[in-house]
Enzyme design. Structure first.
Site, PDB file in Angstrom:
ATOM      1  N   CYS A  94     -39.396   6.112  82.932  1.00 31.35           N
ATOM      2  CA  CYS A  94     -39.739   6.031  81.510  1.00 31.35           C
ATOM      3  C   CYS A  94     -40.296   7.342  80.962  1.00 31.35           C
ATOM      4  CB  CYS A  94     -40.734   4.907  81.273  1.00 31.35           C
ATOM      5  SG  CYS A  94     -40.186   3.351  81.958  1.00 31.35           S
ATOM      6  N   HIS A 125     -44.439   5.630  74.869  1.00 26.86           N
ATOM      7  CA  HIS A 125     -43.443   4.830  75.575  1.00 26.86           C
ATOM      8  C   HIS A 125     -43.636   3.371  75.176  1.00 26.86           C
ATOM      9  CE1 HIS A 125     -40.994   2.945  78.433  1.00 26.86           C
ATOM     10  NE2 HIS A 125     -41.953   2.595  79.264  1.00 26.86           N
ATOM     11  N   ASN A 175     -38.462  -2.597  76.219  1.00 23.76           N
ATOM     12  CA  ASN A 175     -38.688  -1.360  76.974  1.00 23.76           C
ATOM     13  C   ASN A 175     -37.335  -0.808  77.424  1.00 23.76           C
ATOM     14  OD1 ASN A 175     -39.244   0.556  78.925  1.00 23.76           O
ATOM     15  ND2 ASN A 175     -40.842  -0.641  79.932  1.00 23.76           N
TER      16      ASN A 175
HETATM   17  O1  UT7 Z   1     -42.082   1.117  81.589  1.00 25.22           O
HETATM   18  C1  UT7 Z   1     -43.108   0.930  82.502  1.00 25.22           C
HETATM   19  C2  UT7 Z   1     -42.975  -0.322  83.145  1.00 25.22           C
HETATM   20  N1  UT7 Z   1     -43.593  -1.485  82.791  1.00 25.22           N
HETATM   21  C3  UT7 Z   1     -44.746  -1.737  82.157  1.00 25.22           C
HETATM   22  O2  UT7 Z   1     -45.367  -0.930  81.564  1.00 25.22           O
HETATM   23  C4  UT7 Z   1     -45.265  -3.109  82.235  1.00 25.22           C
HETATM   24  C5  UT7 Z   1     -46.742  -3.140  82.370  1.00 25.22           C
HETATM   25  N2  UT7 Z   1     -47.211  -4.508  82.544  1.00 25.22           N
HETATM   26  C6  UT7 Z   1     -47.152  -5.435  81.579  1.00 25.22           C
HETATM   27  O3  UT7 Z   1     -46.679  -5.171  80.492  1.00 25.22           O
HETATM   28  C7  UT7 Z   1     -47.737  -6.792  81.872  1.00 25.22           C
HETATM   29  O4  UT7 Z   1     -48.429  -6.730  83.089  1.00 25.22           O
HETATM   30  C8  UT7 Z   1     -46.676  -7.912  81.911  1.00 25.22           C
HETATM   31  C9  UT7 Z   1     -46.148  -8.181  80.538  1.00 25.22           C
HETATM   32  C10 UT7 Z   1     -45.534  -7.522  82.853  1.00 25.22           C
HETATM   33  C11 UT7 Z   1     -47.307  -9.208  82.428  1.00 25.22           C
HETATM   34  O5  UT7 Z   1     -48.408  -9.560  81.616  1.00 25.22           O
HETATM   35  P1  UT7 Z   1     -49.790  -9.986  82.285  1.00 25.22           P
HETATM   36  O6  UT7 Z   1     -50.687 -10.377  81.208  1.00 25.22           O
HETATM   37  O7  UT7 Z   1     -50.205  -8.846  83.188  1.00 25.22           O
HETATM   38  O8  UT7 Z   1     -49.365 -11.271  83.089  1.00 25.22           O
HETATM   39  P2  UT7 Z   1     -49.473 -11.541  84.645  1.00 25.22           P
HETATM   40  O9  UT7 Z   1     -48.470 -10.774  85.403  1.00 25.22           O
HETATM   41  O10 UT7 Z   1     -50.906 -11.407  85.043  1.00 25.22           O
HETATM   42  O11 UT7 Z   1     -49.074 -13.071  84.675  1.00 25.22           O
HETATM   43  C12 UT7 Z   1     -49.857 -14.071  84.027  1.00 25.22           C
HETATM   44  C13 UT7 Z   1     -49.134 -15.397  84.146  1.00 25.22           C
HETATM   45  C14 UT7 Z   1     -48.665 -15.708  85.560  1.00 25.22           C
HETATM   46  O12 UT7 Z   1     -48.841 -17.089  85.777  1.00 25.22           O
HETATM   47  P3  UT7 Z   1     -50.080 -17.627  86.626  1.00 25.22           P
HETATM   48  O13 UT7 Z   1     -49.964 -16.961  87.966  1.00 25.22           O
HETATM   49  O14 UT7 Z   1     -51.305 -17.166  85.873  1.00 25.22           O
HETATM   50  O15 UT7 Z   1     -49.871 -19.091  86.635  1.00 25.22           O
HETATM   51  C15 UT7 Z   1     -47.187 -15.400  85.529  1.00 25.22           C
HETATM   52  O16 UT7 Z   1     -46.451 -16.162  86.447  1.00 25.22           O
HETATM   53  O17 UT7 Z   1     -47.960 -15.370  83.323  1.00 25.22           O
HETATM   54  C16 UT7 Z   1     -46.841 -15.800  84.115  1.00 25.22           C
HETATM   55  N3  UT7 Z   1     -45.638 -15.145  83.595  1.00 25.22           N
HETATM   56  C17 UT7 Z   1     -44.896 -15.679  82.615  1.00 25.22           C
HETATM   57  N4  UT7 Z   1     -45.011 -16.826  81.927  1.00 25.22           N
HETATM   58  C18 UT7 Z   1     -44.074 -17.060  80.982  1.00 25.22           C
HETATM   59  C19 UT7 Z   1     -45.112 -13.958  83.973  1.00 25.22           C
HETATM   60  N5  UT7 Z   1     -44.016 -13.703  83.243  1.00 25.22           N
HETATM   61  C20 UT7 Z   1     -43.858 -14.755  82.407  1.00 25.22           C
HETATM   62  C21 UT7 Z   1     -42.907 -15.075  81.410  1.00 25.22           C
HETATM   63  N6  UT7 Z   1     -43.081 -16.234  80.732  1.00 25.22           N
HETATM   64  N7  UT7 Z   1     -41.887 -14.252  81.101  1.00 25.22           N
END
Ligand code: UT7
Length: 355
Positions: free
Chosen positions: A138, A282, A312
């Site tokens: 990225c 980004h 993204n």
């Molecule tokens: O270009 C560079 C690359 N990427 C990034 O910059 C991404 C950086 N990270 C992020 O943007 C965030 O960490 C995410 C959007 C990927 C995830 O958000 P988060 O608030 O960090 O969520 P999490 O990974 O802590 O997950 C929270 C919950 C989990 O469920 P439990 O374990 O709490 O029951 C996940 O399983 O959300 C769940 N979850 C979803 N639920 C519905 C993860 N993805 C999804 C989804 N829909 N698509």
């Protein structure tokens, strides 16, 4: 796991070693024009609910993304780059024959080799000029801005076409809700030229700061397809050819890195934050940008955001946003702007521009 940016002093020492005068009597390089291309197909959050267990509410509240563009099955990273590149050359008032350097940033090249830049070069009717790819995920567009600027400043090149292009839909696991909802496809390009002012809307490239920390390579990666895990029936069955990410870890590091990279590039050039008309970050997650805004005390309306419409797009993200910023006239003559990105590697970078 933690990525460590070098301190401002260390970075200055590195820059001094690399070039005698990091900020002073260098030849002016300007972004003369930009070009963008996004595929026709829009994939909405609601459509994603038919593929994985997710909801529009979750995706919007956790990421800010509402929809993304998805390339046609037979449309490649090079195809999109050609479209964006041709638009940038035309807007620059040049013809392909004027370009003497092509650099493409991508993590989704048409194939491992030859480079996507070579494919783009020939498709745009350019012959016998330097063309190569850079893989910095990225941060790719910031990396190629610095590389092109230095090559132009060497005096050996006059006009560079630089392009960030990605078909991320081709490396996503469409059964993995934690990644497939985040990414999209597209390409953004810029023509950089050596010399003084290039007319209305051009931006001087004042300085770039790059960094990387390979110790954090295991939080965002694609294990298969290289020499470690070449394609095989087993590797495909194991899903090694899909993007893998520890989103939470990337999130935390991203905020810290983007803040520090922005502050460092401004400090190195004695530009106060309140003189920056527009920050073009980004486009990974609106919460990352909101936290950046809060920590830096810069109002959100000075950050350009298009991730709600495009998701993204990795190396295409910054140039696609820059193209919109220029089209909307957000950087007046004499005003400063900052491009800032982070990505797999980990890599990061910031570029200071002036209208
Ligand atoms: O270009 C560079 C690359 N990427 C990034 O910059 C991404 C950086 N990270 C992020 O943007 C965030 O960490 C995410 C959007 C990927 C995830 O958000 P988060 O608030 O960090 O969520 P999490 O990974 O802590 O997950 C929270 C919950 C989990 O469920 P439990 O374990 O709490 O029951 C996940 O399983 O959300 C769940 N979850 C979803 N639920 C519905 C993860 N993805 C999804 C989804 N829909 N698509």
């Amino acid at each position: 796991m933690s990525a460590q940016l070098p301190t401002g002093t260390q970075a200055d020492e590195l820059a001094s070693a690399a070039r005698v005068d990091p900020g002073g009597a260098r030849q002016t390089v300007a972004i003369r024009a930009t070009g963008a291309y996004t595929p026709e197909k829009v994939l909405t959050n609601n459509e994603l609910t038919h593929l994985v267990d997710t909801s529009d509410e979750w995706i919007v509240s956790r990421t800010g993304i509402r929809e993304r563009r998805i390339a046609a099955p037979d449309e490649t990273a090079a195809d999109m780059a050609v479209q964006a590149g041709a638009r940038a050359i035309e807007k620059a008032g040049l013809s392909p024959a004027d370009i003497d350097l092509v650099i493409v940033a991508t993590i989704t090249p048409d194939m491992p080799f030859p480079s996507t830049a070579c494919l783009v070069q020939t498709r745009l009717g350019m012959r016998n000029i330097c063309a190569f790819d850079v893989e910095a995920a990225c941060s790719g567009f910031i990396y190629i801005t610095e590389i092109a600027t230095a090559m132009l400043q060497s005096g050996r090149f006059r006009h560079a076409l630089i392009i960030g292009t990605e078909k991320l839909s081709s490396i996503l696991d469409w059964n993995d809700r934690s990644t497939c909802v985040l990414f999209g496809d597209g390409a953004g390009a810029a023509v950089l030229s050596r010399g003084e002012q290039h007319g209305n809307g051009s931006l001087s490239v004042l300085d770039t700061r790059l960094g990387a920390d390979g110790a954090a390579s295991n939080i965002l990666y694609m294990p298969g397809g290289g020499s470690r895990i070449p394609a095989s029936a087993e590797s495909l069955a194991a899903g090694h050819h899909f993007l893998k990410m520890n989103g939470r870890e990337v999130f935390k590091i991203a905020i810290r890195i983007m803040e520090q990279a922005t502050r460092d590039i401004l400090a190195r050039n004695d530009v106060p934050l309140d003189r920056v008309a527009c920050i073009i970050p980004h486009q990974a997650n609106s919460r990352i940008i909101e936290m950046l805004s809060e920590r830096m005390q810069v109002p959100m309306d000075r950050f350009h955001i298009n991730l709600d419409r495009l998701g993204n797009t990795s190396a295409a993200s910054v140039p696609l946003a820059l193209d919109e910023v220029l089209a909307q006239g957000k950087i007046a003559s004499g005003e400063y702007a900052v491009l800032v990105a982070f990505g797999a590697g980990l890599t990061w970078g910031a570029t200071l521009l002036r209208g």
